[in-house]
Design a protein around this motif. Structure first.
Motif, short mmCIF file in Angstrom:
data_model
loop_
_atom_site.label_atom_id
_atom_site.label_comp_id
_atom_site.label_asym_id
_atom_site.label_seq_id
_atom_site.Cartn_x
_atom_site.Cartn_y
_atom_site.Cartn_z
N HIS A 33 5.90 -10.86 2.03
CA HIS A 33 4.92 -10.14 1.22
C HIS A 33 5.17 -8.64 1.13
CE1 HIS A 33 2.45 -13.78 1.18
NE2 HIS A 33 2.71 -13.88 2.47
N SER A 34 6.20 -8.12 1.83
CA SER A 34 6.39 -6.67 1.87
C SER A 34 7.87 -6.34 2.03
CB SER A 34 5.60 -6.06 3.04
OG SER A 34 5.76 -4.66 3.08
N ALA A 35 8.32 -5.33 1.28
CA ALA A 35 9.70 -4.87 1.37
C ALA A 35 9.86 -3.67 2.29
CB ALA A 35 10.22 -4.52 -0.02
N VAL A 36 8.78 -3.24 2.95
CA VAL A 36 8.80 -2.07 3.82
C VAL A 36 9.53 -2.43 5.12
CG1 VAL A 36 7.33 -0.51 5.16
CG2 VAL A 36 6.74 -1.09 2.80
N PRO A 37 10.34 -1.53 5.69
CA PRO A 37 11.10 -1.83 6.91
C PRO A 37 10.20 -2.27 8.06
CG PRO A 37 11.90 0.19 5.93
CD PRO A 37 10.66 -0.18 5.16
N ILE A 38 10.80 -3.05 8.96
CA ILE A 38 10.08 -3.65 10.08
C ILE A 38 10.79 -3.30 11.39
CG2 ILE A 38 9.24 -5.81 11.10
CD1 ILE A 38 9.46 -7.06 8.28
N THR A 39 10.00 -2.93 12.39
CA THR A 39 10.54 -2.65 13.71
C THR A 39 9.63 -3.25 14.77
OG1 THR A 39 11.47 -0.90 15.12
CG2 THR A 39 9.35 -0.44 14.09
N THR A 40 10.08 -3.16 16.02
CA THR A 40 9.22 -3.35 17.19
C THR A 40 9.70 -2.35 18.22
OG1 THR A 40 8.30 -4.90 18.81
CG2 THR A 40 10.63 -5.16 18.24
N HIS A 54 0.84 -1.19 0.00
CA HIS A 54 0.00 0.00 0.00
C HIS A 54 0.88 1.24 0.00
CE1 HIS A 54 -2.98 3.00 1.07
NE2 HIS A 54 -3.94 2.09 0.93
N PRO A 55 0.56 2.23 -0.83
CA PRO A 55 1.43 3.42 -0.94
C PRO A 55 1.52 4.25 0.33
CG PRO A 55 -0.61 3.73 -2.17
CD PRO A 55 -0.57 2.28 -1.78
N ALA A 56 0.60 4.07 1.28
CA ALA A 56 0.68 4.82 2.53
C ALA A 56 1.65 4.21 3.52
CB ALA A 56 -0.70 4.92 3.18
N LEU A 57 2.02 2.95 3.29
CA LEU A 57 2.77 2.19 4.30
C LEU A 57 4.22 2.64 4.36
CD1 LEU A 57 2.56 -0.14 6.36
CD2 LEU A 57 3.27 -1.69 4.52
N ALA A 58 4.64 3.13 5.54
CA ALA A 58 6.01 3.58 5.74
C ALA A 58 6.82 2.58 6.55
CB ALA A 58 6.03 4.92 6.47
N LEU A 59 6.13 1.81 7.43
CA LEU A 59 6.84 0.99 8.40
C LEU A 59 5.90 -0.07 8.95
CD1 LEU A 59 9.55 0.88 10.12
CD2 LEU A 59 8.33 2.27 11.82
N TRP A 60 6.47 -1.24 9.26
CA TRP A 60 5.75 -2.29 9.99
C TRP A 60 6.16 -2.24 11.46
CZ3 TRP A 60 1.75 -5.02 8.23
CH2 TRP A 60 1.60 -5.18 6.85
N HIS A 61 5.18 -2.43 12.32
CA HIS A 61 5.36 -2.32 13.77
C HIS A 61 4.87 -3.63 14.38
CE1 HIS A 61 4.56 -1.10 17.88
NE2 HIS A 61 4.82 0.18 17.67
N VAL A 62 5.79 -4.55 14.66
CA VAL A 62 5.41 -5.87 15.17
C VAL A 62 5.18 -5.82 16.67
CG1 VAL A 62 6.20 -8.24 15.50
CG2 VAL A 62 6.61 -7.09 13.31
N HIS A 63 3.97 -6.29 17.10
CA HIS A 63 3.68 -6.45 18.53
C HIS A 63 3.76 -5.11 19.23
CE1 HIS A 63 4.13 -8.27 22.62
NE2 HIS A 63 3.48 -9.29 22.08
#
Length: 692
Positions: free
Chosen positions: A259-266, A158-167
């Motif tokens: 499924h996504s190349a967007v950076p991931i953090t927690t 999705h074009p709005a997605l900047a970052l994944w935030h796990v948990h």
């Protein structure tokens, strides 16, 4: 599995998770945790309009939304989240999308009651709060991966997605678990670590108290027992707990990456969540993020903030990091929740920026009317847009918007403090020589002295490369492995200055006293051995000589809590005990080793009493304390074409900053000096430092 999001299309950036920064953010990020599911949908449009007014460009969503996203096992409802993300995107606000696995739904615990956490005392924890299920539960792991996968398939491009935030805040409020699932996983973890029961028995020293194990099935988590449980077993259980929490993160992270190349953090909690070894965690996230809340009882809370920020930057290995949560004013979960004073919101934010944060986010956007956190402050408080807090929130957004060029500049520490979570886990166990030997207290005291002296601090693991630091301080290195000791030996021999506090280098990785006795691994560095610990009674003090070379400081120092019976093996005596159990014996020593110097401080000195000791160590290291007012905090961020001096005045009077350049917030040219108002802040672009 869910259908692809109806409006999804290839991401509007070529960034991948390896780029390590939220996609689509050109300047500093500003925003907070947004929980619109608590409000009627018509409120969302008002929220987004106010976000734009406040300068918000990033919000975290979905973190506690599992019950809405998956109302029944395997059935998904993404309609509301589709509309929310599209609304944010249409208004130019980037999305930090959370996986909601910190709060499993009621149906999960009804279907899998054995996934509930069991405390060390045997209490089974129920539903109705926050916190994760048993991290070793196969059912929890499967359910977490399933919801993470569904979110990644739907929103991964999705074009709005900047970052994944796990948990959310792994290890808080629950970390260790003593359920049957945890017991089984603990045995597997131990088998992988030791291979054989003989190796396990040796590591745990089970010959003591007849604890030897003959079958793997007999090994259990260290639940409450009639007396003190084997400390090596408890240390390994702390390591296991950290491993299991991290395994939960890795399972979700890898499901998303498919499924996504967007950076991931927690979001970490740095020095506020002791059950996670962030040196290991920092290597697994694409960008480090941290939550920080002031301790209301701490009248010098800004120093604790600086310490947490320096630790976070160190975990990020100097790279830019995200302040994922902090509060606009009071929190709701401390005994006395003190509101922030006027201007403190900005000072806290600029402190984090000073120490390397390129994103400033709050919990939360709109204050909740219901639930356990309804008295927690927010960017949009209950008092609304006529409030002081709202005015300060919008002013901060405007000020941060003027600092886009600061992004990706870096902070380099003058001094390193040794920081090792495994050592802290071991030191905090029962039956130590003194309950007053508190590792957290010593870390804060030594850090505070360095902060008051205007030195920028990095935290480093004892096995890290320390060659870039002229001074390294070890306030609490109770557990020190042979490899770590060898690393410190090389550091000093090659010209470094090392200052070691008491109760250090005592045990190895199995909490066994080093062969050769206390401080044995550092005997060559320090030029001494400790023959016996001489802890002090409650409220007992000891007095130490001092040479008086530090101006305006008395010739006698005062210590408490601890003293040692030191046998010299080449070290020079800098200070001697005048009284107490070690009267007439060495108290502080200095030992040349190779081309460097090792210092040993054998008692607890206050922040003020540490000043002359560290001043002497600074001379060895070729460092000097800052000349500006102690309450004017100044940190230099190094850029490619310019450096940036971030100054925060924590005092009640104006303070003078020496600088030449452009103050970015006001646009004022600075020629030589800048007066920073009481409680004020400044960011000055200056010429970069050059080396001869």
């Amino acid at each position: 599995m869910p259908d692809q999001h109806p409006t999804a299309h290839p991401a509007d950036s070529t960034a991948s998770h390896r780029d390590g920064w939220p996609v689509g953010l050109d300047g500093l990020a500003y925003g907070g945790d947004y929980n619109p599911e608590q409000w009627p949908e018509e409120v969302w449009h008002e929220d987004v309009a106010l976000m734009r007014e406040a300068g918000v460009n990033l919000v975290s969503i979905g973190i506690f939304s599992w019950a809405l996203l998956e109302p029944r096992e395997g059935e998904y409802d993404f309609g509301w989240l589709d509309r929310l993300i599209d609304l944010l995107h249409a208004n130019g606000i980037r999305v930090d999308l959370g996986t909601p696995t910190a709060s499993p739904p009621a149906w999960f615990f009804a279907a899998y009651p054995h996934a509930r956490v069991v405390t060390r005392e045997g209490t089974v924890l129920g539903f109705g709060s926050r916190g994760m299920a048993c991290p070793s539960s196969p059912e929890y792991r499967r359910a977490s991966v399933r919801i993470a996968t569904a979110l990644a398939q739907r929103y991964g491009t999705h074009p709005a997605l900047a970052l994944w935030h796990v948990h959310n805040e792994y290890g808080a409020p629950v970390s260790d678990d003593y359920s049957p699932a945890s017991a089984a996983a603990f045995r597997l973890w131990l088998h992988e670590r030791y291979g054989t029961l003989d190796a396990l028995n040796t590591a745990w020293g089970t010959a003591f108290w007849g604890q030897r194990y003959g079958q793997w099935e007999h090994v259990q988590p260290p639940a409450v027992a009639p007396s003190v449980v084997n400390p090596a077993q408890r240390l390994d259980f702390a390591r296991f707990t950290d491993h299991q929490l991290r395994a939960c993160f890795l399972a979700e992270r890898d499901a998303i990456r498919a499924h996504s190349a967007v950076p991931i953090t927690t979001n970490f909690m740095a020095n506020a969540c002791p059950s996670t070894d962030l040196w290991a965690w920092g290597r697994e996230v694409d960008v480090v993020s941290n939550d920080h809340y002031l301790t209301a009882a701490d009248e010098q809370g800004h120093i604790g903030l600086a310490m947490a920020a320096d630790l976070t930057r160190s975990v990020a290995d100097g790279r830019p990091w995200i302040l994922m949560e902090h509060s606009t004013s009071a929190v709701n979960w401390q005994p006395r929740n003190v509101a922030k004073r006027s201007g403190e919101l900005a000072r806290n934010a600029f402190q984090h920026v000073a120490h390397g944060a390129d994103a400033v986010l709050f919990f939360q956007w709109r204050a909740s009317r219901s639930g356990a956190e309804k008295f927690h402050s927010a960017m949009l408080p209950h008092a609304g847009t006529s409030s002081r807090v709202w005015r300060e929130v919008t002013a901060l957004g405007a000020d941060l918007g003027r600092l886009a060029e600061v992004r990706d500049s870096r902070v380099h520490g003058d001094v390193a403090i040794l920081w090792d979570w495994e050592s802290f886990w071991a030191q905090d166990l029962e039956w130590r020589p003194s309950v007053d030997a508190d590792h957290a207290e010593r870390l804060r005291a030594w850090y505070e002295r360095l902060w008051l002296d205007g030195l920028t601090v990095d935290m480093r693991h004892p096995t890290d490369d320390l060659s870039g630091y002229r001074l390294v301080v070890a306030p609490a290195s109770y557990l020190l492995t042979a490899d770590a000791a060898a690393n410190l030996d090389r550091y000093v021999a090659d010209g470094g200055t090392l200052v070691v506090s008491y109760f250090s280098a005592v045990v190895d990785e199995n909490d066994a006293v080093h062969a050769g006795g206390y401080v044995a691994p550092l005997r060559q560095v320090l030029g001494l051995t400790v023959e016996e610990f001489l802890p002090l009674r409650a409220d007992q003090q000891v007095h130490l000589t001092w040479d008086g070379t530090v101006a305006d400081h008395p010739a006698t120092l005062v210590g408490d809590v601890w003293s040692d019976d030191i046998a010299l093996e080449g070290a020079d005596v800098v200070s001697t005990y005048l009284d107490g159990p070690a009267a007439g014996r060495p108290a502080i020593t200095r030992h040349p080793h190779g081309t460097g110097t090792g210092w040993y401080v054998s008692t607890r000195l206050s922040v003020a009493e540490l000043a002359p000791v560290l001043t002497a160590a600074y001379r060895d290291a070729g460092l000097t304390a800052a000349e500006h007012a102690p309450q004017l905090e100044v940190v230099r961020r190094h850029g490619v074409d310019a450096d940036y001096l971030v100054a925060v005045n924590h005092g009640d009077e104006a303070a003078v900053l020496t600088a030449d350049g452009l103050e970015l917030i006001s646009g004022t040219q600075v020629d030589g000096t800048l007066k920073v108002a009481a409680g004020g802040t400044a960011v000055v672009r200056v010429a970069p430092l050059t080396t001869a």
